[in-house]
Write an enzyme that holds these catalytic residues in place. Structure first.
Site, PDB file in Angstrom:
ATOM      1  CB  CYS A 125       2.239  -1.730   6.843  1.00 12.46           C
ATOM      2  SG  CYS A 125       0.634  -2.142   7.507  1.00 12.46           S
ATOM      3  CE  LYS A 198      -5.690  -2.041   3.639  1.00 11.63           C
ATOM      4  NZ  LYS A 198      -4.637  -2.643   4.465  1.00 11.63           N
ATOM      5  NE  ARG A 220      -0.694   1.245   3.923  1.00 10.97           N
ATOM      6  CZ  ARG A 220       0.422   1.348   4.633  1.00 10.97           C
ATOM      7  NH1 ARG A 220       1.597   1.356   4.048  1.00 10.97           N
ATOM      8  NH2 ARG A 220       0.363   1.442   5.953  1.00 10.97           N
ATOM      9  CD  GLU A 236      -7.438  -6.186  -6.266  1.00  8.17           C
ATOM     10  OE1 GLU A 236      -7.186  -7.364  -5.936  1.00  8.17           O
ATOM     11  OE2 GLU A 236      -6.556  -5.338  -6.480  1.00  8.17           O
ATOM     12  CE  LYS A 251      -8.870  -2.167   6.031  1.00  7.75           C
ATOM     13  NZ  LYS A 251      -7.691  -2.927   6.404  1.00  7.75           N
ATOM     14  CE1 TYR A 316      -9.951  -1.204  15.131  1.00 10.10           C
ATOM     15  CE2 TYR A 316     -11.096   0.033  13.413  1.00 10.10           C
ATOM     16  CZ  TYR A 316     -10.026  -0.747  13.824  1.00 10.10           C
ATOM     17  OH  TYR A 316      -9.050  -1.089  12.928  1.00 10.10           O
TER      18      TYR A 316
END
Ligand code: PBG
Length: 327
Positions: A125, A198, A220, A236, A251, A316
């Site tokens: 992306c 995800k 998406r 998944e 996620k 982060y």
């Protein structure tokens, strides 16, 4: 003695810090942290990301210094994201040997050898004109054409010296083709940490500023997991395990603690959680207003992700948490 007194008093084990330390159940170590690093091609100097305070896009010349800081904090791993100078329909910037991520991997490997685990995002992306995670045919994302490109990205990163590739495109079969491509080319020791479950999430919006990867049309929803479908998320994960993944990921993290717990309970494989940009921005934004204490909330959130069952966390807050833990 009067029956009205409690005989069981949990407060006994809470009476001072040493006592509390003794009975602490969930432990958090800097060894559980993975620190994201954004590196941008043709960038002159560090650039702030408006929606993610204290996070920067780095020029390639600043990467070694940044990783040195991360290493000094005893964080064992980085996750590299690239922003190319040019985008095109094929996402070429993602798989060329002199791409921005490939250069960053080589540089970190040359500077630090095996003393840090290098992970890299495998997705399209940031690199496609469409901003989608796969190759388009008309207005749909063509799963099987995208698979070939994803395996080319993984291979180019392996040639550069990556330890673990981290596919986040959510194309069906991506782990299988990447594993096969790596093995056929002699990279049997390169691992795969898939963004297995995800979800299609509004928590990614600040990242799209950071990585310049917002979809140019649509969304998406045709490839990411709906947040209404926990069994689909488990499916998944199961598929990725069958395809040979080494580490699975849930996620985002904070709104998905149930799925982290469920994954840990069901599968015998390391579980990563990605505490994404929106989770970070919520805390940063409220802290800036003085409505919460940033460090306290950061710690509580990261411990809760650990408590749910995550073995490692992409966050982060990695550097800030490492500093906090060392105090
Ligand atoms: C896609 C990718 C995304 C994130 C990581 N990899 C964005 C998306 O799927 O739109 C989001 C991470 C974050 O929000 O911190 N390559």
């Amino acid at each position: 003695m009067s029956a009205s007194f409690p005989t069981k008093r949990l407060r006994r084990l809470r009476k001072n810090e040493k006592m509390r330390n003794l009975v602490q159940e969930v432990l958090f170590s800097t060894n559980d942290l993975i620190c994201p690093v954004f590196v941008q091609e043709d960038l002159k100097s560090k650039t702030v990301v408006e929606s993610m305070p204290d996070i920067q896009r780095l020029p390639i010349s600043d990467v070694t210094k940044e990783v040195d800081e991360i290493k000094k904090l005893n964080i064992p791993a980085i996750m590299l994201f690239g922003i190319p100078a040019k985008k095109d329909d094929h996402g070429s910037g993602a798989f060329v040997d002199d791409g921005i991520v490939q250069k960053a991997i080589r540089q970190v490997r040359e500077s630090f050898g095996d003393s840090i685990v290098i992970m890299a995002d495998v997705c399209l992306c940031q690199y496609t004109s469409s901003g989608h995670c796969g190759i388009l045919r008309g207005n749909t994302i063509d799963n099987d054409t995208s698979l070939k490109t994803l395996s080319d990205i993984a291979l180019s990163q392996a040639r550069a010296g990556v330890d673990i590739v981290s596919p986040s495109a959510m194309m069906d079969g991506q782990v299988k083709v990447i594993r096969e491509a790596l093995d056929e080319n002699g990279f049997t020791d390169v691992g795969i940490m898939s963004h297995s479950a995800k979800h299609r999430s509004s928590f990614y919006n600040p990242f799209r500023d950071a990585a310049d990867c917002a979809p140019q049309f649509g969304d998406r929803k045709t490839y990411q997991v709906p947040y209404t479908n926990p069994r689909e998320a488990m499916r998944e994960i199961e598929l990725d395990i069958n395809e040979g993944v080494d580490i699975v990921m849930v996620k985002p993290a904070l709104a998905y603690l149930d799925l982290i717990a469920e994954t840990k309970r069901r599968f015998n494989i390391p579980v990563a959680a990605y505490s994404v940009s929106g989770e970070y921005a919520l805390v940063k934004g409220a802290a800036k207003q003085g409505w919460i204490n940033e460090t306290d909330i950061m710690s509580e959130i990261l411990y809760s992700i650990k408590r749910a069952g995550a073995d490692m966390i992409v966050t982060y807050f990695a550097k800030k948490m490492a500093e906090h833990l060392s105090k």
